[in-house]
Design a protein around this motif. Structure first.
Motif, PDB file in Angstrom:
ATOM      1  N   GLY A   1      59.620  69.189  10.754  1.00 55.07           N
ATOM      2  CA  GLY A   1      59.990  69.583   9.401  1.00 55.07           C
ATOM      3  C   GLY A   1      60.796  68.496   8.730  1.00 55.07           C
ATOM      4  N   THR A   2      61.429  68.866   7.635  1.00 52.38           N
ATOM      5  CA  THR A   2      62.236  67.938   6.839  1.00 52.38           C
ATOM      6  C   THR A   2      63.698  68.068   7.231  1.00 52.38           C
ATOM      7  N   TRP A   3      64.333  66.929   7.410  1.00 54.97           N
ATOM      8  CA  TRP A   3      65.747  66.844   7.754  1.00 54.97           C
ATOM      9  C   TRP A   3      66.445  66.046   6.672  1.00 54.97           C
ATOM     10  N   LYS A   4      67.674  66.417   6.353  1.00 53.46           N
ATOM     11  CA  LYS A   4      68.404  65.752   5.275  1.00 53.46           C
ATOM     12  C   LYS A   4      69.879  65.692   5.636  1.00 53.46           C
ATOM     13  N   GLY A   5      70.558  64.624   5.206  1.00 57.28           N
ATOM     14  CA  GLY A   5      71.969  64.536   5.530  1.00 57.28           C
ATOM     15  C   GLY A   5      72.684  63.396   4.841  1.00 57.28           C
ATOM     16  N   THR A   6      73.862  63.100   5.347  1.00 56.03           N
ATOM     17  CA  THR A   6      74.729  62.062   4.806  1.00 56.03           C
ATOM     18  C   THR A   6      75.232  61.182   5.939  1.00 56.03           C
ATOM     19  N   GLY A   7      75.813  60.057   5.563  1.00 58.28           N
ATOM     20  CA  GLY A   7      76.347  59.149   6.564  1.00 58.28           C
ATOM     21  C   GLY A   7      77.562  58.412   6.057  1.00 58.28           C
ATOM     22  N   GLU A   8      78.267  57.793   6.982  1.00 59.67           N
ATOM     23  CA  GLU A   8      79.460  57.012   6.669  1.00 59.67           C
ATOM     24  C   GLU A   8      79.372  55.657   7.339  1.00 59.67           C
ATOM     25  N   GLY A   9      80.055  54.689   6.764  1.00 61.61           N
ATOM     26  CA  GLY A   9      80.100  53.342   7.310  1.00 61.61           C
ATOM     27  C   GLY A   9      79.639  52.333   6.265  1.00 61.61           C
ATOM     28  N   ILE A  10      80.070  51.092   6.454  1.00 53.69           N
ATOM     29  CA  ILE A  10      79.691  50.022   5.518  1.00 53.69           C
ATOM     30  C   ILE A  10      79.216  48.795   6.289  1.00 53.69           C
ATOM     31  N   CYS A  11      78.426  47.986   5.591  1.00 56.50           N
ATOM     32  CA  CYS A  11      78.022  46.689   6.129  1.00 56.50           C
ATOM     33  C   CYS A  11      77.612  45.805   4.956  1.00 56.50           C
ATOM     34  N   PRO A  12      77.609  44.487   5.144  1.00 54.49           N
ATOM     35  CA  PRO A  12      77.212  43.599   4.055  1.00 54.49           C
ATOM     36  C   PRO A  12      75.703  43.689   3.802  1.00 54.49           C
ATOM     37  N   PRO A  13      75.295  43.486   2.559  1.00 57.75           N
ATOM     38  CA  PRO A  13      73.864  43.477   2.254  1.00 57.75           C
ATOM     39  C   PRO A  13      73.218  42.209   2.794  1.00 57.75           C
ATOM     40  N   PRO A  14      71.890  42.193   2.884  1.00 55.39           N
ATOM     41  CA  PRO A  14      71.208  40.992   3.370  1.00 55.39           C
ATOM     42  C   PRO A  14      71.308  39.860   2.356  1.00 55.39           C
ATOM     43  N   PHE A  15      71.178  38.660   2.831  1.00 52.25           N
ATOM     44  CA  PHE A  15      71.188  37.474   1.972  1.00 52.25           C
ATOM     45  C   PHE A  15      69.770  37.233   1.461  1.00 52.25           C
ATOM     46  N   PRO A  16      69.506  36.819   0.276  1.00 56.03           N
ATOM     47  CA  PRO A  16      70.473  36.618  -0.811  1.00 56.03           C
ATOM     48  C   PRO A  16      70.639  37.891  -1.635  1.00 56.03           C
ATOM     49  N   THR A  17      71.821  38.115  -2.098  1.00 51.74           N
ATOM     50  CA  THR A  17      72.082  39.206  -3.027  1.00 51.74           C
ATOM     51  C   THR A  17      73.199  38.770  -3.968  1.00 51.74           C
ATOM     52  N   PRO A  18      73.018  38.992  -5.258  1.00 52.18           N
ATOM     53  CA  PRO A  18      74.045  38.572  -6.209  1.00 52.18           C
ATOM     54  C   PRO A  18      75.236  39.518  -6.265  1.00 52.18           C
ATOM     55  N   LEU A  19      75.102  40.709  -5.675  1.00 50.01           N
ATOM     56  CA  LEU A  19      76.197  41.683  -5.722  1.00 50.01           C
ATOM     57  C   LEU A  19      77.094  41.540  -4.499  1.00 50.01           C
ATOM     58  N   PRO A  20      78.374  41.317  -4.701  1.00 47.11           N
ATOM     59  CA  PRO A  20      79.293  41.234  -3.559  1.00 47.11           C
ATOM     60  C   PRO A  20      79.783  42.616  -3.130  1.00 47.11           C
ATOM     61  N   VAL A  21      78.918  43.617  -3.224  1.00 52.40           N
ATOM     62  CA  VAL A  21      79.270  44.998  -2.911  1.00 52.40           C
ATOM     63  C   VAL A  21      78.704  45.355  -1.542  1.00 52.40           C
ATOM     64  N   MET A  22      79.533  45.939  -0.701  1.00 51.03           N
ATOM     65  CA  MET A  22      79.075  46.363   0.622  1.00 51.03           C
ATOM     66  C   MET A  22      78.086  47.524   0.485  1.00 51.03           C
ATOM     67  N   MET A  23      77.147  47.600   1.426  1.00 52.49           N
ATOM     68  CA  MET A  23      76.210  48.712   1.472  1.00 52.49           C
ATOM     69  C   MET A  23      76.846  49.878   2.226  1.00 52.49           C
ATOM     70  N   ASN A  24      76.375  51.070   1.925  1.00 49.86           N
ATOM     71  CA  ASN A  24      76.747  52.282   2.661  1.00 49.86           C
ATOM     72  C   ASN A  24      75.475  52.866   3.270  1.00 49.86           C
ATOM     73  N   PRO A  25      74.926  52.215   4.306  1.00 52.76           N
ATOM     74  CA  PRO A  25      73.669  52.695   4.888  1.00 52.76           C
ATOM     75  C   PRO A  25      73.751  54.159   5.300  1.00 52.76           C
ATOM     76  N   TRP A  26      72.678  54.874   5.102  1.00 54.76           N
ATOM     77  CA  TRP A  26      72.544  56.281   5.485  1.00 54.76           C
ATOM     78  C   TRP A  26      73.485  57.195   4.700  1.00 54.76           C
ATOM     79  N   GLN A  27      74.092  56.700   3.588  1.00 54.73           N
ATOM     80  CA  GLN A  27      75.009  57.551   2.823  1.00 54.73           C
ATOM     81  C   GLN A  27      74.306  58.847   2.403  1.00 54.73           C
ATOM     82  N   ASN A  28      73.061  58.732   1.981  1.00 52.68           N
ATOM     83  CA  ASN A  28      72.189  59.876   1.697  1.00 52.68           C
ATOM     84  C   ASN A  28      70.859  59.570   2.362  1.00 52.68           C
TER      85      ASN A  28
END
Length: 147
Positions: free
Chosen positions: A26-53
């Protein structure tokens, strides 16, 4: 007599595991916590929140789990794994997660690391961990079956 009772319990647990695994598709849905840097190259100096949704599917076979994730800063990606281990109380999925880098032409899907998710039969919830390939960054996720 004690050995016979233990053998009957063991056989019952082994036989029940496939029945319990049938509740996972079936379908599963959720949230997550944690941060990591985005892959290079990216113009945004904002950390990613993988699995946040995140939202994923377990097919009728009950042997895989795949889906997608997105976060508040606008990053998104996918995940895919195999359900390899099942106990009387939960099933374990191991896989990889990716991020889609829209700043490359064409956009590239980049493997960021691995994840492990445990699916609990009793209440149809799940909990897991994600890791980057460098293992420096990690986070957690949780969710539940929604249909």
């Amino acid at each position: 007599m004690r050995k016979i009772i233990l053998a009957v319990i063991a056989v019952a647990m082994i036989a029940a595991t496939p029945i319990m695994a049938q509740s996972l598709p079936g379908t599963w849905k959720g949230t997550g916590e944690g941060i990591c840097p985005p892959p290079f190259p990216t113009p945004l100096p904002v950390m990613m929140n993988p699995w946040q949704n995140w939202k994923g599917e377990i097919p009728a076979t009950g042997t895989s789990f795949k889906g997608s994730w997105y976060d508040g800063p606008g990053y998104k990606g996918n995940f895919s794994g195999l359900i390899l281990l099942s106990t009387p109380t939960f099933a374990v999925c191991n896989g990889q997660w990716t991020v889609i880098n829209p700043y490359t032409d064409p956009p590239q899907e980049i493997v960021m690391g691995n994840f492990t998710m445990r699916f609990y039969y009793a209440d149809l919830t799940c909990k897991g961990e994600w890791y980057t390939s460098s293992a420096v960054y990690r986070g957690t996720m949780e969710g539940a079956q929604v249909d």
